[in-house]
Design an enzyme around this catalytic site. Structure first.
Site, mmCIF file in Angstrom:
data_model
loop_
_atom_site.group_PDB
_atom_site.id
_atom_site.type_symbol
_atom_site.label_atom_id
_atom_site.label_comp_id
_atom_site.label_asym_id
_atom_site.label_seq_id
_atom_site.Cartn_x
_atom_site.Cartn_y
_atom_site.Cartn_z
ATOM 1 N N ARG A 62 0.837 -1.215 0.000
ATOM 2 C CA ARG A 62 0.000 0.000 0.000
ATOM 3 C C ARG A 62 0.867 1.259 0.000
ATOM 4 N NH1 ARG A 62 -1.829 1.884 4.638
ATOM 5 N NH2 ARG A 62 -2.383 -0.144 5.479
ATOM 6 N N TYR A 115 -12.855 19.115 -14.667
ATOM 7 C CA TYR A 115 -13.356 17.763 -14.915
ATOM 8 C C TYR A 115 -14.572 17.491 -14.013
ATOM 9 C CZ TYR A 115 -13.346 12.689 -15.156
ATOM 10 O OH TYR A 115 -13.695 11.389 -15.325
ATOM 11 N N ASP A 187 -4.129 20.596 -13.057
ATOM 12 C CA ASP A 187 -4.439 19.321 -13.701
ATOM 13 C C ASP A 187 -3.951 19.419 -15.143
ATOM 14 O OD1 ASP A 187 -5.600 17.190 -15.093
ATOM 15 O OD2 ASP A 187 -7.432 17.195 -13.893
ATOM 16 N N LYS A 212 -5.489 8.553 -19.044
ATOM 17 C CA LYS A 212 -5.731 9.165 -20.355
ATOM 18 C C LYS A 212 -4.477 9.105 -21.235
ATOM 19 C CE LYS A 212 -9.693 10.016 -18.470
ATOM 20 N NZ LYS A 212 -9.985 11.297 -17.821
HETATM 21 C C1 LIG Z 1 -10.393 11.646 -16.615
HETATM 22 C C2 LIG Z 1 -9.921 12.867 -15.954
HETATM 23 C C3 LIG Z 1 -9.749 12.914 -14.565
HETATM 24 C C4 LIG Z 1 -10.095 11.738 -13.671
HETATM 25 O O1 LIG Z 1 -9.266 10.660 -13.923
HETATM 26 P P1 LIG Z 1 -9.682 9.133 -13.595
HETATM 27 O O2 LIG Z 1 -8.415 8.381 -13.875
HETATM 28 O O3 LIG Z 1 -10.825 8.777 -14.465
HETATM 29 O O4 LIG Z 1 -10.063 9.100 -12.152
HETATM 30 C C5 LIG Z 1 -9.304 14.095 -14.022
HETATM 31 N N1 LIG Z 1 -9.023 15.175 -14.772
HETATM 32 C C6 LIG Z 1 -9.173 15.169 -16.111
HETATM 33 C C7 LIG Z 1 -8.856 16.388 -16.891
HETATM 34 C C8 LIG Z 1 -9.624 14.016 -16.747
HETATM 35 O O5 LIG Z 1 -9.793 14.014 -18.084
#
Ligand SMILES: *Cc1c(COP(=O)(O)O)cnc(C)c1O
Length: 401
Positions: A62, A115, A187, A212
């Protein structure tokens, strides 16, 4: 901490080599997937020294894991950061960073177009713990500055944003944040470290949904946050106890995906530009949103802070959702899904993907037309993608209501 920082290497060289050598064993040329939950020690003193952090080593899955460490180091080096820690998902990265630093009574300033999951944390969970969240209109730099000036603990940005690909000037916002001692979080999921490095622009923490573009193949979930050792150690501590740990197998898939990050992102941006130009010429298209287009509201900011404009774009169809229902099913080279950043081109209406939780009125207030379609451009030959769109548009022209 890794010895080889690849400081003089180019970004693709880093994406291929960084973080790997230290974790290899038996002369293998690839990082192993270490599935062991625990790590044993015959020497009690050594065990104790590792357990209290005096000596480097692994104790329990963990907390740390060799495959996961390779992934963290690769992203850390690509973002030019001192430290990085990883998470089971992008949302875990976002929530863990926020919960590490926020206390009741604190204030967060952010934008409306974050998001969807992030927006839920801002509008639902943080108010529950008496954190005040102020969301400004995305791209309204004066409004953000005015709010930040009143004082805040965290200035949280996402740029480019979902789904109309708006851009926030990171350097300018960092200046406002620093003036009040705020932690500036960005982000960077849409831009990737190939196109943008928020830390180099002064931000304190950069985070990603590795699910992504970093992974790039839509087969692994993960998240990562990078920044100074001082900040990231606190985030790591929250995460190791909270338990949103990245799994070794996912770490391996993300590591493998990242080796081709630059190749993919460059191709996706090139194709996105061609598709944006094609869409601009379509009679049935009301508007095209791509930061690479001169017509985009934030083209100048994008040019200033990004090395490329990325693989995400969106367009609004005349005839709204009725037209979307005719056009999207006709596409052959398309996943119609909520995901983005994969090698396959993916289409999704904002109404069903990024802004599914909003009402029609809320979407309208955010400047999201009902006929808005988001495209995450894949690595297929762009001629095929455009021909595919062309046949679908011809079908729409004959069937539009
Ligand atoms: C998809 C996404 C997230 C969340 O990510 P997950 O891996 O699905 O939890 C956060 N910020 C952006 C810009 C995203 O496209």
């Amino acid at each position: 901490m890794e010895k080889n920082e690849y400081l003089n290497a180019g970004v693709s060289t880093k994406a291929v080599w960084a973080g790997e050598k230290e974790q290899r064993v038996h002369g293998a040329t690839q990082v192993p997937v270490v599935v062991s939950v625990a790590y044993g020690y015959d020497d009690m003193d050594e065990w104790y020294d590792v357990a209290i952090g005096k000596k480097f080593g692994h104790i329990y899955g963990r907390n740390t894991n060799p495959t996961v460490a390779a992934f963290e180091n690769k992203v850390r080096i690509l973002e030019g950061a001192e430290a990085a820690t990883s998470f089971s998902t992008g949302m875990a990265a976002i929530s863990n960073v926020l919960y590490t630093f926020l206390r009741p009574g604190d204030k967060v300033v952010s934008i409306k177009d974050t998001y969807g999951g992030t927006n839920k944390i801002f509008t639902e969970f943080l108010p529950n713990m008496n954190v005040v969240v102020t969301l400004c209109n995305t791209g309204d730099h004066e409004a953000i500055e005015a709010e930040v000036k009143k004082g805040c603990k965290i200035l949280y940005l996402e740029t480019p944003t979902n789904p109309t690909v708006k851009i926030t000037d990171i350097e300018r916002m960092v200046k406002a944040g620093k003036a009040v001692g705020a932690i500036v979080v960005v982000d960077n999921t849409f831009a990737t470290p190939i196109n943008q490095n928020p830390l180099a622009l002064g931000a304190d923490i950069v985070l990603h949904s590795a699910t992504k573009f970093l992974g790039g193949h839509a087969d692994a979930l993960g998240g990562v946050a990078c920044g100074s050792k001082e900040l990231i150690e606190q985030v790591y501590h929250y995460r190791e106890i909270n338990g949103a740990t990245l799994a070794p197998w996912d770490a391996y898939l993300l590591l493998r995906g990242m080796k081709t990050l630059k190749l993919r992102v460059l191709q996706q941006a090139k194709s996105a530009m061609e598709i944006a130009k094609y869409l601009e010429k379509q009679e049935l298209v009301e508007a095209v949103y791509y930061p690479g287009l001169e017509s985009h509201v934030h083209h100048d900011i994008a040019k200033k802070q990004m090395r490329g404009f990325g693989g995400m774009l969106s367009f609004a169809l005349k005839g709204g959702m009725d037209s979307v229902k005719v056009l999207l099913p006709k596409l052959e080279y398309a996943n119609r899904a909520a995901n983005l950043g994969a090698v396959e081109t993916t289409y999704g209406p904002a109404r069903t993907t990024s802004h599914v939780e909003c009402t029609v009125e809320e979407r309208k207030a955010m400047g999201i037309p009902e006929g808005l379609v988001r495209i995450s451009v894949g690595i297929e030959d762009v001629e095929d993608l455009i021909a595919d769109l062309e046949q679908a548009f011809q079908h729409l022209a004959k069937n539009i209501k």
